[in-house]
Design an enzyme around this catalytic site. Structure first.
Site, mmCIF file in Angstrom:
data_model
loop_
_atom_site.group_PDB
_atom_site.id
_atom_site.type_symbol
_atom_site.label_atom_id
_atom_site.label_comp_id
_atom_site.label_asym_id
_atom_site.label_seq_id
_atom_site.Cartn_x
_atom_site.Cartn_y
_atom_site.Cartn_z
ATOM 1 N N CYS A 140 -1.274 8.439 7.355
ATOM 2 C CA CYS A 140 -2.638 8.126 6.938
ATOM 3 C C CYS A 140 -3.471 7.699 8.157
ATOM 4 O O CYS A 140 -2.948 7.038 9.062
ATOM 5 C CB CYS A 140 -2.613 6.974 5.933
ATOM 6 S SG CYS A 140 -1.678 7.328 4.446
ATOM 7 N N CYS A 173 7.728 4.212 5.874
ATOM 8 C CA CYS A 173 6.859 3.819 4.765
ATOM 9 C C CYS A 173 7.692 3.436 3.540
ATOM 10 O O CYS A 173 7.163 2.911 2.570
ATOM 11 C CB CYS A 173 5.923 4.955 4.398
ATOM 12 S SG CYS A 173 6.780 6.476 3.946
ATOM 13 N N CYS A 211 0.842 -1.201 0.000
ATOM 14 C CA CYS A 211 0.000 0.000 0.000
ATOM 15 C C CYS A 211 0.879 1.253 0.000
ATOM 16 O O CYS A 211 0.650 2.182 -0.783
ATOM 17 C CB CYS A 211 -0.924 -0.029 1.224
ATOM 18 S SG CYS A 211 -2.196 1.244 1.226
ATOM 19 N N CYS A 212 1.907 1.281 0.867
ATOM 20 C CA CYS A 212 2.817 2.436 0.902
ATOM 21 C C CYS A 212 3.600 2.551 -0.411
ATOM 22 O O CYS A 212 3.871 3.657 -0.864
ATOM 23 C CB CYS A 212 3.811 2.322 2.055
ATOM 24 S SG CYS A 212 3.122 2.698 3.677
ATOM 25 N N CYS A 239 -3.445 4.118 9.613
ATOM 26 C CA CYS A 239 -2.153 3.618 10.112
ATOM 27 C C CYS A 239 -1.555 4.552 11.157
ATOM 28 O O CYS A 239 -0.344 4.508 11.406
ATOM 29 C CB CYS A 239 -1.172 3.470 8.944
ATOM 30 S SG CYS A 239 -1.791 2.377 7.658
HETATM 31 S S1 SF4 Z 1 0.385 4.673 5.605
HETATM 32 FE FE1 SF4 Z 1 -1.212 3.066 5.525
HETATM 33 S S2 SF4 Z 1 -2.903 3.825 4.244
HETATM 34 FE FE2 SF4 Z 1 -1.078 5.162 3.941
HETATM 35 S S3 SF4 Z 1 -0.098 4.366 2.136
HETATM 36 FE FE3 SF4 Z 1 0.901 3.369 3.883
HETATM 37 S S4 SF4 Z 1 -0.265 1.472 4.324
HETATM 38 FE FE4 SF4 Z 1 -1.482 2.749 2.888
#
Ligand code: SF4
Length: 228
Positions: free
Chosen positions: A197, A222, A114-115, A200
């Site tokens: 985010c 991240c 996701c990151c 998280c």
């Molecule tokens: S911090 Fe969480 S929601 Fe944001 S990009 Fe990374 S995994 Fe995805």
């Protein structure tokens, strides 16, 4: 910029004020210099300093689809106060396309992927046309960040990385904010020393590591600032 030149610059700038480091960096690289910010307290200080210097810098925010409303409002207040442009950079795929490819709420199952999709790859694409980028990291935040130099080669993104706040403490950051009346994210006043985010990020308790609220302590970075 050759490696030896970079090492000498890092040595010369070590111990200089963040403003002096930004003066050097913008004189040398502007307009081919970028800055990524998630509007943490440190990033807000850098926006204020860059506005005062006035040379063109491509300031951008990685809009992950999951930022707090307070974060987006901080962006609005910084633009209003300093008259700077702050781009919103999105992943190449829309939220719907990411969900179609990987299922809903990817952050629940794979925060690294996701990151990567929402932060690392968009940053890579955004800084590709620049010779340098500015980050708001501080040396005392994570073991990876402790190894950084004020000016260094960023092998991951293949450009010079400038870290003007590397030697600052949390106290230095807040002293600058209060002295200069810099807009900041109000979540900092509600137990969130580090803000990413919303899925998280959680507030931390007294005595906890300031970054313990990120990814519930499962990871520290991240991928933007990790050296591996
Ligand atoms: S911090 Fe969480 S929601 Fe944001 S990009 Fe990374 S995994 Fe995805």
């Amino acid at each position: 910029m050759i490696a030896q030149d970079l090492t000498e610059s890092a040595r010369a700038l070590d111990g200089k004020s963040p403003e002096a480091v930004l003066e050097w960096a913008t004189e040398r690289f502007s307009p081919k210099i970028a800055m990524a910010t998630a509007f943490g307290a440190e990033g807000c200080c850098l926006v204020a300093m860059l506005a005062k210097i006035g040379r063109p810098v491509r300031i951008f925010n990685l809009d992950t689809d999951y930022q707090f409303e307070e974060t987006l409002d901080t962006r609005r207040r910084l633009i209003e106060k300093y008259g700077v442009a702050i781009e919103s950079v999105h992943a190449r795929q829309s939220k719907a396309e990411i969900e179609a490819a990987h299922g809903p709420d990817l952050w629940k199952r794979d925060t690294n992927l996701c990151c990567r999709i929402r932060k690392v790859e968009p940053l890579r694409e955004t800084v590709a046309g620049s010779d340098a980028w500015i980050s708001a990291i501080r040396r005392d935040q994570t073991p990876d960040r402790a190894q950084s130099q004020v000016v260094e080669w960023d092998a991951k993104f293949e450009l010079v990385k400038v870290n003007p706040l590397l030697h600052w403490t949390w106290k230095n950051v807040w002293s600058y904010i209060h002295t200069n009346d810099v807009p900041y994210n109000p979540l900092h006043d509600r137990g969130y020393p580090s803000i990413g985010c919303w899925p998280c990020t959680r507030p931390v308790q007294d005595g906890e590591d300031p970054r313990a609220g990120r990814w519930n302590g499962e990871k520290k970075e991240c991928g933007l600032h990790s050296r591996g």
